[in-house]
Design a protein around this motif. Structure first.
Motif, mmCIF file in Angstrom:
data_model
loop_
_atom_site.group_PDB
_atom_site.id
_atom_site.type_symbol
_atom_site.label_atom_id
_atom_site.label_comp_id
_atom_site.label_asym_id
_atom_site.label_seq_id
_atom_site.Cartn_x
_atom_site.Cartn_y
_atom_site.Cartn_z
ATOM 1 N N SER A 1 -30.632 -17.952 17.224
ATOM 2 C CA SER A 1 -30.152 -19.297 16.927
ATOM 3 C C SER A 1 -28.640 -19.332 17.095
ATOM 4 O O SER A 1 -27.915 -18.607 16.409
ATOM 5 C CB SER A 1 -30.524 -19.697 15.498
ATOM 6 O OG SER A 1 -29.816 -20.857 15.110
ATOM 7 N N LEU A 2 -28.172 -20.182 17.991
ATOM 8 C CA LEU A 2 -26.729 -20.320 18.186
ATOM 9 C C LEU A 2 -26.084 -21.106 17.049
ATOM 10 O O LEU A 2 -24.878 -21.002 16.834
ATOM 11 C CB LEU A 2 -26.440 -20.971 19.537
ATOM 12 C CG LEU A 2 -26.825 -20.136 20.754
ATOM 13 C CD1 LEU A 2 -26.556 -20.908 22.033
ATOM 14 C CD2 LEU A 2 -26.075 -18.810 20.771
ATOM 15 N N ILE A 3 -26.875 -21.876 16.332
ATOM 16 C CA ILE A 3 -26.346 -22.556 15.152
ATOM 17 C C ILE A 3 -26.018 -21.519 14.077
ATOM 18 O O ILE A 3 -24.975 -21.575 13.428
ATOM 19 C CB ILE A 3 -27.353 -23.597 14.621
ATOM 20 C CG1 ILE A 3 -27.464 -24.786 15.594
ATOM 21 C CG2 ILE A 3 -26.933 -24.105 13.240
ATOM 22 C CD1 ILE A 3 -28.454 -25.844 15.178
ATOM 23 N N GLU A 4 -26.914 -20.564 13.912
ATOM 24 C CA GLU A 4 -26.717 -19.536 12.884
ATOM 25 C C GLU A 4 -25.813 -18.397 13.354
ATOM 26 O O GLU A 4 -25.222 -17.694 12.536
ATOM 27 C CB GLU A 4 -28.073 -18.976 12.459
ATOM 28 C CG GLU A 4 -28.965 -19.991 11.758
ATOM 29 C CD GLU A 4 -30.286 -19.390 11.314
ATOM 30 O OE1 GLU A 4 -30.681 -18.340 11.872
ATOM 31 O OE2 GLU A 4 -30.928 -19.972 10.417
ATOM 32 N N ASN A 5 -25.747 -18.203 14.686
ATOM 33 C CA ASN A 5 -24.946 -17.096 15.244
ATOM 34 C C ASN A 5 -24.023 -17.604 16.351
ATOM 35 O O ASN A 5 -24.180 -17.238 17.527
ATOM 36 C CB ASN A 5 -25.872 -16.008 15.796
ATOM 37 C CG ASN A 5 -26.813 -15.458 14.763
ATOM 38 O OD1 ASN A 5 -26.468 -14.580 13.998
ATOM 39 N ND2 ASN A 5 -28.030 -15.998 14.742
ATOM 40 N N PRO A 6 -23.041 -18.433 16.017
ATOM 41 C CA PRO A 6 -22.159 -19.011 17.046
ATOM 42 C C PRO A 6 -21.330 -17.970 17.806
ATOM 43 O O PRO A 6 -20.885 -18.235 18.916
ATOM 44 C CB PRO A 6 -21.242 -19.948 16.230
ATOM 45 C CG PRO A 6 -21.304 -19.435 14.832
ATOM 46 C CD PRO A 6 -22.683 -18.884 14.662
ATOM 47 N N ASP A 7 -21.168 -16.780 17.219
ATOM 48 C CA ASP A 7 -20.397 -15.729 17.892
ATOM 49 C C ASP A 7 -21.130 -15.171 19.105
ATOM 50 O O ASP A 7 -20.525 -14.491 19.940
ATOM 51 C CB ASP A 7 -20.078 -14.589 16.915
ATOM 52 C CG ASP A 7 -21.318 -14.026 16.246
ATOM 53 O OD1 ASP A 7 -22.149 -14.824 15.779
ATOM 54 O OD2 ASP A 7 -21.459 -12.791 16.193
ATOM 55 N N LEU A 8 -22.434 -15.465 19.228
ATOM 56 C CA LEU A 8 -23.226 -14.981 20.363
ATOM 57 C C LEU A 8 -23.312 -16.013 21.488
ATOM 58 O O LEU A 8 -24.109 -15.862 22.417
ATOM 59 C CB LEU A 8 -24.638 -14.607 19.898
ATOM 60 C CG LEU A 8 -24.723 -13.440 18.901
ATOM 61 C CD1 LEU A 8 -26.167 -13.200 18.501
ATOM 62 C CD2 LEU A 8 -24.113 -12.175 19.502
ATOM 63 N N LEU A 9 -22.509 -17.031 21.408
ATOM 64 C CA LEU A 9 -22.490 -18.083 22.423
ATOM 65 C C LEU A 9 -22.178 -17.497 23.796
ATOM 66 O O LEU A 9 -21.226 -16.751 23.966
ATOM 67 C CB LEU A 9 -21.435 -19.118 22.047
ATOM 68 C CG LEU A 9 -21.475 -20.470 22.760
ATOM 69 C CD1 LEU A 9 -22.743 -21.213 22.392
ATOM 70 C CD2 LEU A 9 -20.255 -21.292 22.364
#
Length: 325
Positions: free
Chosen positions: A34-42
């Motif tokens: 989830s990019l909402i939960e893990n924005p650093d993995l964008l």
């Protein structure tokens, strides 16, 4: 895959059953990030898509509009573009993605996008977004009709999918998986949506295309790439060269073979490039949630974490991570 000579399009011929495909979706999507939960993995694809769509909305002065995203997992994109929308709906078959979207105040429907659902939402949306969905759809004709059905007149449709032209040029193989039933060139995708007006198109992250269509009748002639056949032949030769190169490296190696990254690229190594699965000692991944699972092409090797594996000197390490990071 089979090739259509009239529209520069590839299609999976030996398809898995719907039951197996759905099982693969559920299995793989349990690990979806989830990019909402893990924005650093964008990643670059998400960043480029966001910037491109944002720019389009600004140029067209599309504010306070209703949007529907078909297959957006957790709704990251429409959440990121929230200021442009008065109403947001995510249609997504993955329950985990829907639950994350709900927590972020996005209306969701947990299910597949079909005719019944399209009839309920008939003419509701100024903008419809579908990213990396169309290549999975078994019935293209009905999918396009249903997308059109939920759009308002003169509404916009944003379609994102792997770009076959660039895939062939760059020799990319990871896109060829069981779940992908279709592989579109720019020409082929325009033909699929020939009942719409093409407003804009862009290639992002080397081999992904975004096309923006308007629900408006058009009779514009679609331009075909005269070099498509040459690109396809180049791709085949390029794959053969890579197979031979991998074979030489593996044959010369006298030590264990370790693969880092439990991704679909391992399936490519085994099924496409001919790596003998019996020569693989271990598959390691940094995601602890993948522990003790396995990939279809190497069912006898359970995925391990770094802590579980005792590294040896002079091992051959093949990096097969899905993420560039």
């Amino acid at each position: 895959v089979g090739k259509c000579n009239k529209c520069d399009y590839l299609q999976t011929i030996n398809k898995l059953s719907n039951k197996k495909i759905i099982h693969m979706y559920k299995t793989e999507q349990s690990f979806s990030t989830s990019l909402i939960e893990n924005p650093d993995l964008l990643g670059d694809i998400e960043t480029d898509a966001y910037e491109y769509i944002k720019k389009f909305l600004i140029i067209k002065k599309l504010n306070n509009i209703s949007v529907c995203e078909v297959g957006g997992f957790d709704g990251w994109l429409i959440k990121k573009l929230n200021k442009f929308f008065k109403n947001k709906l995510l249609i997504e078959p993955n329950l985990r993605g829907c639950n994350i979207a709900k927590k972020n105040k996005i209306d969701t429907i947990n299910g597949f996008f079909d005719e019944e659902l399209a009839n309920k939402k008939n003419g509701n949306f100024d903008l419809v977004i579908t990213r990396h969905v169309i290549e999975h759809v078994p019935d293209l004709k009905n999918f396009v009709l249903n997308l059109s059905k939920i759009m308002k007149e003169n509404g916009y449709l944003i379609v994102e999918t792997p770009c076959l032209d660039k895939i062939l040029e760059l020799g990319k193989t990871r896109v060829f998986i069981h779940q992908h039933l279709h592989y579109f060139s720019k020409y082929a995708l325009e033909k699929v949506f020939s009942g719409f007006k093409l407003v804009n198109k862009q290639v992002i992250d080397e081999s992904v295309m975004i096309m923006i269509f308007k629900k408006e009748i058009t009779f514009k002639k679609i331009k075909r790439d005269i070099n498509f056949k040459n690109k396809l032949n180049f791709f085949k030769k390029n794959i053969e060269k890579k197979k031979q190169k991998l074979k030489r490296v593996v044959d010369q190696n006298k030590n264990d073979i370790l693969i880092f990254g439990a991704s679909s690229q391992i399936n490519d190594l085994v099924t496409l490039f001919g790596l003998n699965e019996n020569k693989i000692t271990c598959i390691i991944d940094s995601n602890n949630e993948k522990k003790n699972y396995f990939l279809p092409s190497v069912p006898n090797l359970k995925i391990k974490t770094f802590k579980e594996y005792n590294f040896k000197y002079n091992e051959l390490v093949i990096i097969a991570t899905a993420s560039k990071k």
